[in-house]
Every structure is written in structure tokens, then in C-alpha cells.
Write a protein that holds these residues in place. Structure first.
Motif, PDB file in Angstrom:
ATOM      1  N   LYS A   3     -18.976 -34.817 -16.482  1.00 17.46           N
ATOM      2  CA  LYS A   3     -19.214 -36.159 -15.958  1.00 17.46           C
ATOM      3  C   LYS A   3     -18.160 -36.514 -14.909  1.00 17.46           C
ATOM      4  O   LYS A   3     -18.485 -37.091 -13.858  1.00 17.46           O
ATOM      5  N   LYS A   4     -16.903 -36.155 -15.157  1.00 14.41           N
ATOM      6  CA  LYS A   4     -15.844 -36.423 -14.180  1.00 14.41           C
ATOM      7  C   LYS A   4     -16.108 -35.677 -12.877  1.00 14.41           C
ATOM      8  O   LYS A   4     -15.945 -36.232 -11.791  1.00 14.41           O
ATOM      9  N   ALA A   5     -16.519 -34.423 -12.980  1.00 13.63           N
ATOM     10  CA  ALA A   5     -16.811 -33.636 -11.782  1.00 13.63           C
ATOM     11  C   ALA A   5     -18.007 -34.218 -11.035  1.00 13.63           C
ATOM     12  O   ALA A   5     -17.974 -34.368  -9.807  1.00 13.63           O
ATOM     13  N   TYR A   6     -19.069 -34.539 -11.765  1.00 18.73           N
ATOM     14  CA  TYR A   6     -20.269 -35.102 -11.147  1.00 18.73           C
ATOM     15  C   TYR A   6     -19.931 -36.400 -10.412  1.00 18.73           C
ATOM     16  O   TYR A   6     -20.323 -36.600  -9.264  1.00 18.73           O
ATOM     17  N   ASP A   7     -19.181 -37.290 -11.068  1.00 20.90           N
ATOM     18  CA  ASP A   7     -18.823 -38.564 -10.446  1.00 20.90           C
ATOM     19  C   ASP A   7     -17.893 -38.372  -9.249  1.00 20.90           C
ATOM     20  O   ASP A   7     -17.980 -39.106  -8.259  1.00 20.90           O
ATOM     21  N   LEU A   8     -17.019 -37.384  -9.310  1.00 19.61           N
ATOM     22  CA  LEU A   8     -16.154 -37.071  -8.164  1.00 19.61           C
ATOM     23  C   LEU A   8     -16.999 -36.659  -6.971  1.00 19.61           C
ATOM     24  O   LEU A   8     -16.859 -37.206  -5.871  1.00 19.61           O
ATOM     25  N   TYR A   9     -17.905 -35.716  -7.176  1.00 18.60           N
ATOM     26  CA  TYR A   9     -18.690 -35.173  -6.062  1.00 18.60           C
ATOM     27  C   TYR A   9     -19.749 -36.136  -5.547  1.00 18.60           C
ATOM     28  O   TYR A   9     -20.079 -36.115  -4.371  1.00 18.60           O
ATOM     29  N   THR A  10     -20.295 -36.967  -6.415  1.00 18.61           N
ATOM     30  CA  THR A  10     -21.406 -37.823  -5.994  1.00 18.61           C
ATOM     31  C   THR A  10     -20.996 -39.254  -5.654  1.00 18.61           C
ATOM     32  O   THR A  10     -21.670 -39.915  -4.867  1.00 18.61           O
ATOM     33  N   LYS A  11     -19.886 -39.724  -6.258  1.00 19.77           N
ATOM     34  CA  LYS A  11     -19.492 -41.126  -6.059  1.00 19.77           C
ATOM     35  C   LYS A  11     -18.065 -41.295  -5.547  1.00 19.77           C
ATOM     36  O   LYS A  11     -17.642 -42.414  -5.267  1.00 19.77           O
ATOM     37  N   ASP A  67     -19.268 -20.807 -16.373  1.00 18.91           N
ATOM     38  CA  ASP A  67     -19.708 -21.812 -17.347  1.00 18.91           C
ATOM     39  C   ASP A  67     -19.655 -23.232 -16.788  1.00 18.91           C
ATOM     40  O   ASP A  67     -20.615 -23.985 -16.900  1.00 18.91           O
ATOM     41  N   ARG A  68     -18.546 -23.620 -16.174  1.00 19.23           N
ATOM     42  CA  ARG A  68     -18.443 -24.987 -15.655  1.00 19.23           C
ATOM     43  C   ARG A  68     -19.406 -25.219 -14.485  1.00 19.23           C
ATOM     44  O   ARG A  68     -20.051 -26.256 -14.399  1.00 19.23           O
ATOM     45  N   LEU A  69     -19.483 -24.245 -13.601  1.00 21.79           N
ATOM     46  CA  LEU A  69     -20.392 -24.411 -12.471  1.00 21.79           C
ATOM     47  C   LEU A  69     -21.853 -24.329 -12.893  1.00 21.79           C
ATOM     48  O   LEU A  69     -22.712 -24.936 -12.272  1.00 21.79           O
ATOM     49  N   ARG A  70     -22.128 -23.605 -13.960  1.00 19.65           N
ATOM     50  CA  ARG A  70     -23.493 -23.595 -14.494  1.00 19.65           C
ATOM     51  C   ARG A  70     -23.861 -25.002 -14.970  1.00 19.65           C
ATOM     52  O   ARG A  70     -24.938 -25.512 -14.687  1.00 19.65           O
ATOM     53  N   GLN A  71     -22.935 -25.673 -15.658  1.00 27.03           N
ATOM     54  CA  GLN A  71     -23.180 -27.042 -16.122  1.00 27.03           C
ATOM     55  C   GLN A  71     -23.387 -27.989 -14.940  1.00 27.03           C
ATOM     56  O   GLN A  71     -24.294 -28.822 -14.960  1.00 27.03           O
ATOM     57  N   LEU A  72     -22.557 -27.873 -13.906  1.00 30.09           N
ATOM     58  CA  LEU A  72     -22.694 -28.735 -12.733  1.00 30.09           C
ATOM     59  C   LEU A  72     -24.005 -28.445 -12.001  1.00 30.09           C
ATOM     60  O   LEU A  72     -24.681 -29.361 -11.522  1.00 30.09           O
ATOM     61  N   THR A  73     -24.391 -27.186 -11.936  1.00 29.11           N
ATOM     62  CA  THR A  73     -25.660 -26.806 -11.308  1.00 29.11           C
ATOM     63  C   THR A  73     -26.826 -27.450 -12.052  1.00 29.11           C
ATOM     64  O   THR A  73     -27.756 -27.975 -11.425  1.00 29.11           O
ATOM     65  N   ILE A  74     -26.786 -27.428 -13.361  1.00 31.75           N
ATOM     66  CA  ILE A  74     -27.844 -28.062 -14.156  1.00 31.75           C
ATOM     67  C   ILE A  74     -27.902 -29.552 -13.853  1.00 31.75           C
ATOM     68  O   ILE A  74     -28.969 -30.109 -13.587  1.00 31.75           O
ATOM     69  N   ALA A  75     -26.741 -30.217 -13.863  1.00 29.09           N
ATOM     70  CA  ALA A  75     -26.708 -31.668 -13.658  1.00 29.09           C
ATOM     71  C   ALA A  75     -27.146 -32.066 -12.250  1.00 29.09           C
ATOM     72  O   ALA A  75     -27.793 -33.092 -12.064  1.00 29.09           O
ATOM     73  N   CYS A  76     -26.813 -31.260 -11.255  1.00 33.88           N
ATOM     74  CA  CYS A  76     -27.127 -31.632  -9.868  1.00 33.88           C
ATOM     75  C   CYS A  76     -28.492 -31.152  -9.396  1.00 33.88           C
ATOM     76  O   CYS A  76     -29.070 -31.752  -8.486  1.00 33.88           O
ATOM     77  N   THR A  77     -29.016 -30.083 -10.016  1.00 31.65           N
ATOM     78  CA  THR A  77     -30.233 -29.493  -9.452  1.00 31.65           C
ATOM     79  C   THR A  77     -31.374 -29.262 -10.435  1.00 31.65           C
ATOM     80  O   THR A  77     -32.501 -29.040 -10.007  1.00 31.65           O
TER      81      THR A  77
END
Length: 120
Positions: A3-11, A67-77
Motif C-alpha cells: 500500500k505504501k509503494a502503491y500510494d507513493l507511485y500513484t499519489k 515477490d514485491r514487484l509481483r504484488q505491485l504488478t497485481i495491484a497496478c495491472t
């Protein structure tokens, strides 16, 4: 962390800094390194993020561990995750290796090669 990574990259949510190297050094001096770093957002003189993911952006993912980038890939795409405030984004997404065979609209740069008739 996702969630922290997603919010950093998107917001652009994170600790603002105009001097990334100095901010990283301060964190290292405090003993906080690598995967434990808090999100840092590079901002302009009006304290606005210099960049966030925008529709149509190209994202290139590279990391030793997937593993971490797989999670971010799922959340973003791949999946809508409304309970966490995350949704798929219209991005052109590239990974260095194949994180998961059934991912849709993810471009793999170095996919696994099938080798036939080897000598070993």
C-alpha cells in the motif's frame, strides 16, 4: 509495504524531499536501509511530487527478488483491490522476467526460453 509503494507511485505519498541522495544518506545514518526505507517523494519548490504514475505511462520493473514487484504488478495491472484503495491503472507495464504466466497485458523482456536438442 504494498500500500505504501502503491500510494507513493500513484499519489506521491511519502516524505517529501528536494534532495534525494541526502535524504537517503540520513536514513542510512539512522540505520534504516534497503527494504526498510520509508517512501521518499522527490518534490519541486512548491512541494509537489515531480512524478507519479499517469495513464499511458510506461513502467519498467527490475529487481532481484520478484515477490514485491509481483504484488505491485497485481495491484497496478491485474486486480481491483478496493478494500485497500488500489485499482488497476492504464499503464504499459514491463518486467525483466515472467512474474506469473497468466498475467494479462504485462510485457516480459526476458521470458523463459525453451531450449531443444541440447548437448548436455
Amino acid at each position: 509495504r504494498l500500500k505504501k509503494a502503491y500510494d507513493l507511485y500513484t499519489k506521491g505519498v511519502g516524505t517529501p524531499t528536494m534532495h534525494l541522495v541526502e535524504a537517503l544518506q540520513r536514513s542510512y545514518d539512522q540505520g534504516v536501509t534497503d527494504e526498510f526505507l520509508a517512501p521518499l517523494v522527490v518534490v519541486n519548490d512548491q512541494q509537489q511530487p515531480l512524478a507519479t504514475f499517469e495513464p499511458g505511462d510506461v513502467v519498467l520493473c527490475f529487481n532481484f527478488r520478484t515477490d514485491r514487484l509481483r504484488q505491485l504488478t497485481i495491484a497496478c495491472t491485474q486486480e481491483e483491490l478496493p478494500d485497500f484503495g488500489m485499482q488497476r491503472l492504464p499503464l504499459e507495464w514491463y518486467t525483466m522476467t515472467n512474474y506469473k504466466a497468466d498475467f494479462k497485458n504485462v510485457n516480459v523482456i526476458f521470458d523463459k526460453e525453451e531450449i531443444h536438442n541440447t548437448m548436455g
